[in-house]
Design an enzyme around this catalytic site. Structure first.
Site: not given
Ligand SMILES: [Cu+2]
Lengths: 150, 558
Positions: B372, B435, B374, B218, B222
Site C-alpha cells: 500500500h 512485512r 509504495h 500517521h 500527510y
C-alpha cells in the site's frame, strides 16, 4: 455558488464514504469481526499455557520472546472456540494466524485478546510479523486442529 | 524571480544531500526484494545486514528525503508567492541542524548500532546518536516554519483584501500539522528514549511510546503528501495547458487535512493491547473523513485536466485524456505528477482497507502494508519530490537538464515498477506474508524446514517490480547528477508554474483564516487523544528495559 458537477461529486463522495462506514459496522455487528479486546494487565498472562474450559472452549495464553512463541504447538479439537491471549516478555512482537484473520500485537506490559473458532482440521501457522531483532524471521508457532479425528 | 546567492546555496544543498543519500536508500530497496524472494539466503551482503539496510531504506527515503524536500520546497513557495526571502540566519541554521542530524543518525545506522527500523519501536534500543540525530533533523525543520509565519503575517498586512495563494495556505497547513505531530515524537525521543538509551532511566512504558509515535506517524504521511497536493493544485493544470477548476476547493481540502490529519493515528494500533475499542473505532471513522479532501482533489484536478485537453481541441467523453502532454520533455513535471496521481488512486483505496477497523485484521503488518504505502509515499510523494527536485536544481543552478529524455520517461518506468511490486506485496499480504522479514533465511529458503511455497509467486512479483523501480531510480540519478556536472547556461532563478483559476473567485474569509481551523484541530485532537493516552497509561502495568536487536537479554547498567 456550487456548480452542478461539484454538487454531484460531493454527493458521490459522501455516498461512497457512508457505504464504507456502513460496511465497518456491518462486519462488526452481523459478522462479529472485531479487534483485540482491551484487558487490564496482570502477571498471570506471563505464564504460557493451554486451558480447557469445557468440551468446546479452550484458552491459549501465548508468551512471545526473542525469538519464539510459547506454547510452540497446541492441539485443539475440531469445532472448538478458542480465546487467544498474547503478551511479550521482552520487545514488541506480532502475532498472525494464517487464514483466521487473527492479527495481534504482543507488547510487554499489555495483553491482546481475541476469540476464534476452528471448524476445519489443519495446521494453522502463526508467524511473528513485527521486527523483533535479528532472529525475527525464525519466529513461528502452530495450532494443530485434528483431534478428535472425524 | 531572482534569488540571492545565500538562499540559492542553501536550497541547492537541501536538494542535493537527500538525493545523494537516496542512492543508498534505493540500493537497499533493491536488496530488500532480493533477500525477501529468497534469491540470496544470507543475513548480510557487502557488510550490511538486512535489517540495517531496511533501517537505512526507511530512514533515508521516508524521513530524510521527505523532510529536506518539504523544507526546500516550502522556502521556494513562500519566497515565490510572498516575494520576500526567508530570514538568512534562520534558513542557514535550519539547514545546518538538518545536515548534522542526518549525519549523526546515518553514522549510527551505518555502524550497525541502530538497526531498529524507521519506527524505532522500543524496547528495541538504538545508539543515543540515532535518537539525537533524528531529533536534530526534526527541530531543524521547525525553524523555517516559525520564519514563514512571520512572512505570511507581513504579507497579509500588506495585502488585506487579497486571498492568500493556495500554495501558501498549503505550505503553512503542512508545517502546522508537522509541528504539532512532531511535538509528540520529540517528547517520546527526548524525554523517554534518550535518557533510557543512555541508562539514566531503567524502564519505560511501551504502550505510551507507541501511542506517541503514531500520533506523529500517521500525520507524517500527510506531511509527505501535501507538497504533492500543492503541486497538483497550483502547477498541474498550468502544465497541462489549462486552468484550475476551483481554487477554493483546494483551500477546503487543505483545511480538512489540518483538522483531521492527526486524530487518526490509532488506526495503526488496532492490534495493540491496552487501547480501548471505542478509541479505535472513533479514529477509524475519522480516517474516512480525511479521505474527503482526496475525493475533492481527484475531482478538481480531473476537471482541470479535462478543461486543458478541450482547450487543445479534444473531443469525446474519455478520449480527451490522450490530448494531455504526456511525453513532452519541456513539461516533464506533468509526467511526474500525473503518474503520481494514477498510483494514488490505488494507494488511497488500499489505505481505506487498512483503516477499516476489523478489516485491518486481514492485512495488519503483512506485506500488504508496504504494498500500500509504495503506492502513496512511493507514488505521488516520491514522484513529485523527484520531479520538483530536478526542476528546482535546474533553475537554481542555471543549468540545463542532462539527458532530458531519461528524465521524461523515469516517472512512467517507475509507475510500471511500483504497480507490479505493490501487486505482489499486497497479494502476498492477503496470504499472510509478513512485512519487515528476511524471508530468504527461512520462509523462502527451500532448505529450511520453515519454507513456505505459498509466498514464492508474490515475492517474485515484488522482485520483478522492485528491479524496474531500481532501474528508474538509476536513470533519474544519471539525469540529476549529470545536470549538477554541467556548466551554467542561464541566470539562477525560482519560477514556479502558476495555475490561474477557471472562474473568478471572491475571497471567502473563512477559507482565508487559520484561527477557526486551528481551534477545531486542537479540540478534535484533545477529544480523541486524551482517552488514547489515558488508556495506554492505565492499562499497561509493566515497564520495559532496553534490548539490543541482537540479544534476548536486556541491557543492564549498574
Ligand atoms: Cu518476534
Amino acid at each position: 455558488m456550487l456548480d452542478r458537477y461539484e454538487r454531484n461529486v460531493i454527493i458521490t463522495a459522501l455516498t461512497v464514504s457512508a457505504l464504507f462506514i456502513f460496511s465497518i459496522f456491518y462486519a462488526l455487528g452481523a459478522k462479529r469481526q472485531d479487534v483485540t479486546e482491551c484487558l487490564p494487565y496482570n502477571k498471570t498472562y506471563e505464564t504460557a499455557r493451554v486451558e480447557q474450559i469445557d468440551g468446546r472452549t479452550y484458552q491459549i495464553f501465548y508468551v512471545a520472546r526473542m525469538w519464539n512463541f510459547e506454547p510452540a504447538i497446541s492441539y485443539i479439537p475440531v469445532g472448538s472456540e478458542v480465546d487467544l491471549f498474547v503478551t511479550s516478555l521482552d520487545v514488541v512482537h506480532g502475532f498472525n494466524v494464517f487464514d483466521k484473520n487473527v492479527n495481534l500485537m504482543a507488547v510487554p506490559g499489555g495483553v491482546s485478546k481475541t476469540t476464534v473458532k476452528f471448524t476445519e482440521p489443519g495446521v494453522y501457522k502463526i508467524v511473528c510479523h513485527e521486527f523483533c531483532g535479528t532472529g525475527h524471521q525464525n519466529m513461528e508457532a502452530e495450532i494443530i486442529v485434528n483431534y478428535p479425528r472425524k | 524571480m531572482q534569488v540571492s546567492r545565500s538562499l540559492r546555496t542553501i536550497l541547492l544543498i537541501e536538494l542535493f544531500v537527500p538525493i545523494l543519500l537516496l542512492t543508498i536508500g534505493i540500493y537497499h530497496g533493491l536488496m530488500q526484494v532480493i533477500y525477501r524472494s529468497g534469491v540470496i539466503q544470507r543475513t548480510s551482503v557487502a557488510g550490511l545486514d538486512y535489517y540495517q539496510g531496511l533501517t537505512l531504506h526507511g530512514v533515508i527515503n521516508a524521513i530524510v528525503l521527505t523532510t529536506f524536500f518539504a523544507v526546500a520546497f516550502g522556502h521556494a513557495t513562500m519566497f515565490f508567492y510572498t516575494k520576500r526571502e526567508p530570514n538568512r540566519t534562520a534558513t542557514f541554521l535550519s539547514m545546518l541542524l538538518m545536515v548534522a542530524g542526518t549525519g549523526l543518525a546515518a553514522a549510527a545506522i551505518l555502524a550497525g548500532k541502530a538497526s531498529v527500523l524507521y519506527t524505532f519501536y522500543p524496547p528495541l534500543k538504538a545508539h543515543p546518536a540515532f535518537y539525537i540525530g533524528t531529533a536534530m533533523l526534526i527541530i531543524g525543520s521547525w525553524i523555517p516554519y516559525l520564519d514563514w509565519i512571520g512572512m505570511y503575517l507581513r504579507w497579509k498586512k500588506e495585502n488585506p483584501n487579497e486571498s492568500t495563494p493556495v500554495a501558501v495556505i498549503g505550505t503553512l497547513v503542512n508545517f502546522t500539522i508537522w509541528f504539532v505531530c512532531t511535538l509528540a515524537v520529540a517528547y517520546e525521543v527526548l524525554v523517554m528514549l534518550v535518557p533510557w538509551s543512555l541508562g539514566w532511566v531503567q524502564e519505560i512504558n511501551i504502550m505510551l511510546a507507541r501511542t506517541l509515535f503514531w500520533f506523529f506517524g500517521h500525520a507524517l504521511v500527510y506531511f509527505w503528501l501535501l507538497p504533492s497536493y500543492i503541486m497538483f493544485y497550483t502547477m498541474l493544470p498550468k502544465l497541462a495547458g489549462g486552468k484550475l477548476y476551483s481554487g477554493n476547493a483546494g483551500r477546503i481540502a487543505f483545511f480538512i487535512f489540518l483538522i483531521l490529519s492527526i486524530p487518526i493515528g490509532v488506526h495503526h494500533q488496532f492490534g495493540d493491547p491496552s487501547i480501548g475499542r471505542g478509541v479505535k473505532i472513533t479514529q477509524s471513522i475519522l480516517t474516512f473523513g480525511v479521505a474527503i479532501p482526496s475525493f475533492i482533489t481527484a475531482f478538481t484536478i480531473a476537471a482541470s485536466l479535462e478543461y486543458a485537453a478541450r482547450l487543445r481541441g479534444a473531443k469525446g467523453l474519455w478520449s480527451w485524456i490522450w490530448k494531455l502532454p504526456f511525453f513532452r520533455k519541456d513539461v516533464f513535471l506533468f509526467g511526474y505528477l500525473i503518474n503520481g496521481l494514477i498510483l494514488f488512486i490505488f494507494g488511497g483505496l488500499t489505505g481505506l482497507v487498512n483503516a477499516s477497523y476489523s478489516l485491518n485484521n486481514v492485512v495488519h503488518n503483512t506485506s500488504f502494508i508496504p504494498g500500500h504505502f509504495h503506492l502513496t509515499v512511493g507514488g505521488p510523494v516520491f514522484l513529485a519530490i523527484l520531479g520538483m527536485s530536478i526542476y528546482m536544481l535546474s533553475q537554481l543552478s542555471g543549468k540545463r537538464i542532462f539527458a532530458p529524455v531519461l528524465n521524461t520517461i523515469v516517472p512512467y518506468l517507475w509507475t510500471v515498477g511500483v504497480l507490479i511490486f505493490s501487486a505482489g506485496l499486497m497479494y502476498g499480504g492477503l496470504i499472510g506474508e509478513p512485512r519487515r522479514t528476511n524471508m530468504g533465511l527461512t520462509y523462502l529458503n527451500p532448505s529450511s524446514e520453515q519454507f513456505n511455497p505459498y509466498w514464492v509467486v508474490s515475492s517474485m512479483l515484488g522482485l520483478a517490480g522492485g528491479g524496474i523501480m531500481f532501474t528508474a531510480g538509476l536513470l533519474y540519478f544519471i539525469s540529476f547528477f549529470g545536470t549538477c556536472l554541467r556548466r551554467r547556461s542561464a541566470e539562477p532563478v525560482i519560477d514556479l508554474p502558476v495555475s490561474e483559476t477557471l472562474h473568478e473567485e471572491r475571497r471567502v474569509p473563512l477559507l482565508d483564516s487559520f484561527r477557526p481551523w486551528l481551534a477545531i484541530m486542537g479540540l478534535i485532537i484533545f477529544l480523541t487523544y486524551a482517552p488514547a493516552i489515558s488508556d495506554a497509561l492505565n492499562n499497561t502495568n509493566r515497564k520495559a528495559p532496553p534490548y539490543k536487536p541482537t540479544d534476548p537479554v536486556p541491557v543492564v547498567r549498574k
